[in-house]
Design a protein around this motif. Structure first.
Motif, PDB file in Angstrom:
ATOM      1  N   ARG A 182      -5.290  17.432 -23.869  1.00 58.97           N
ATOM      2  CA  ARG A 182      -5.868  17.266 -25.200  1.00 58.97           C
ATOM      3  C   ARG A 182      -6.628  18.542 -25.542  1.00 58.97           C
ATOM      4  O   ARG A 182      -6.919  19.364 -24.672  1.00 58.97           O
ATOM      5  CB  ARG A 182      -6.862  16.101 -25.209  1.00 58.97           C
ATOM      6  N   TRP A 221      -0.065   9.565 -26.363  1.00 56.75           N
ATOM      7  CA  TRP A 221      -1.400   9.854 -26.896  1.00 56.75           C
ATOM      8  C   TRP A 221      -1.718  11.348 -26.759  1.00 56.75           C
ATOM      9  O   TRP A 221      -2.094  12.008 -27.730  1.00 56.75           O
ATOM     10  CB  TRP A 221      -2.427   9.002 -26.153  1.00 56.75           C
ATOM     11  N   GLU A 235     -12.247   7.525 -22.869  1.00 59.24           N
ATOM     12  CA  GLU A 235     -13.374   8.320 -23.377  1.00 59.24           C
ATOM     13  C   GLU A 235     -14.667   7.938 -22.660  1.00 59.24           C
ATOM     14  O   GLU A 235     -15.455   8.818 -22.279  1.00 59.24           O
ATOM     15  CB  GLU A 235     -13.542   8.137 -24.886  1.00 59.24           C
ATOM     16  N   ALA A 237      -7.781   4.765 -25.298  1.00 63.64           N
ATOM     17  CA  ALA A 237      -8.640   5.907 -25.615  1.00 63.64           C
ATOM     18  C   ALA A 237     -10.113   5.550 -25.474  1.00 63.64           C
ATOM     19  O   ALA A 237     -10.904   6.349 -24.959  1.00 63.64           O
ATOM     20  CB  ALA A 237      -8.342   6.409 -27.030  1.00 63.64           C
TER      21      ALA A 237
END
Length: 188
Positions: free
Chosen positions: A74, A124, A162, A158
C-alpha cells in the motif's frame, strides 16, 4: 495478505485468536532483522518448482499472458501482498500447489474459504478487480476459482488490519528503547 487469516477468521469475519502470536513474530523479525521461519517445507519447495508449469497451463487455458510481480505494498508501506502474476489491467493470478488431500477438498468444492482472505487482501492492496486462484497438482485435475472483489469483506478486513498495524507500531515504539542495538532499521 497471505497472513490475514491470522488477524481475521474467514468464516466468522471476527478477530482471530492468533493475532497476538503473529504480532510477536513480526516484532521479533523487525528487531532481529531476519525472518524467523527460514526453513521451507518440502511441499513449499515442490510448489515453487511447479509454479511455472501451473502458470503455463493457466496461460494456455485462458489465452492470456501472466506477468510476474513482486511484493506489492500500500502507499503507506505497512500492508502488502504478493500475488503470483498480474493478468491484464484488472486481474491477478494466485497459484497453489497443495498437498493431495487439500487438492481433493478443492475438487469436491469443500475448501472454498481456504484462501479467501488472501485473495481479497491481494485485491485490496493492488486495487484490482479479480483474482484467479489456480489449485494445481500434476497428477490431479486443476481447479480454477475466480474471486471477484468483495468490498464489504475488504472494509471489514481493512478495519482489523488497520487496528493491528496501529498496535504493531505502538509495540515497536515501546520496545525500541529496550532494544536499541538490535533495531536494524535504526542502525542501518
Amino acid at each position: 495478505a497471505s497472513q490475514f487469516h491470522r488477524l481475521l477468521t474467514p468464516r466468522t469475519r471476527k478477530p482471530s485468536s492468533s493475532a497476538d502470536g503473529y504480532a510477536y513474530e513480526l516484532l521479533a523479525e523487525h528487531f532481529l532483522g531476519v525472518p524467523l521461519d527460514g526453513a521451507s517445507s518440502g511441499l513449499m519447495q515442490r510448489g515453487t518448482q511447479m509454479e511455472e508449469e501451473a502458470c503455463y497451463w493457466y496461460e494456455l487455458q485462458q489465452d492470456v499472458e501472466a506477468t510476474p510481480v513482486g511484493f506489492c505494498l500500500r502507499d503507506d508501506g505497512k500492508v502488502g501482498a504478493s500475488p503470483d502474476r498480474l493478468i491484464g489491467d484488472d486481474g491477478l493470478l494466485e497459484i497453489k500447489c497443495h498437498a493431495p488431500k487439500l487438492h481433493i477438498a478443492y475438487l469436491l468444492g469443500e475448501a472454498a474459504d481456504e484462501h479467501v482472505l488472501q485473495m481479497q487482501g491481494q485485491l485490496w492492496v493492488t486495487g484490482r478487480r479479480w483474482v484467479d486462484l489456480l489449485c494445481y497438482h500434476p497428477d490431479l485435475p486443476p481447479v480454477l476459482l475466480r474471486h471477484t472483489r468483495d468490498d464489504l469483506l475488504i472494509a471489514e478486513m481493512a478495519e482489523i488490519v488497520e487496528a493491528f498495524v496501529v498496535r504493531l507500531e505502538a509495540a515497536k515504539a515501546k520496545l525500541r528503547p529496550m532494544l536499541p542495538l538490535v533495531d536494524r532499521k535504526e542502525v542501518a
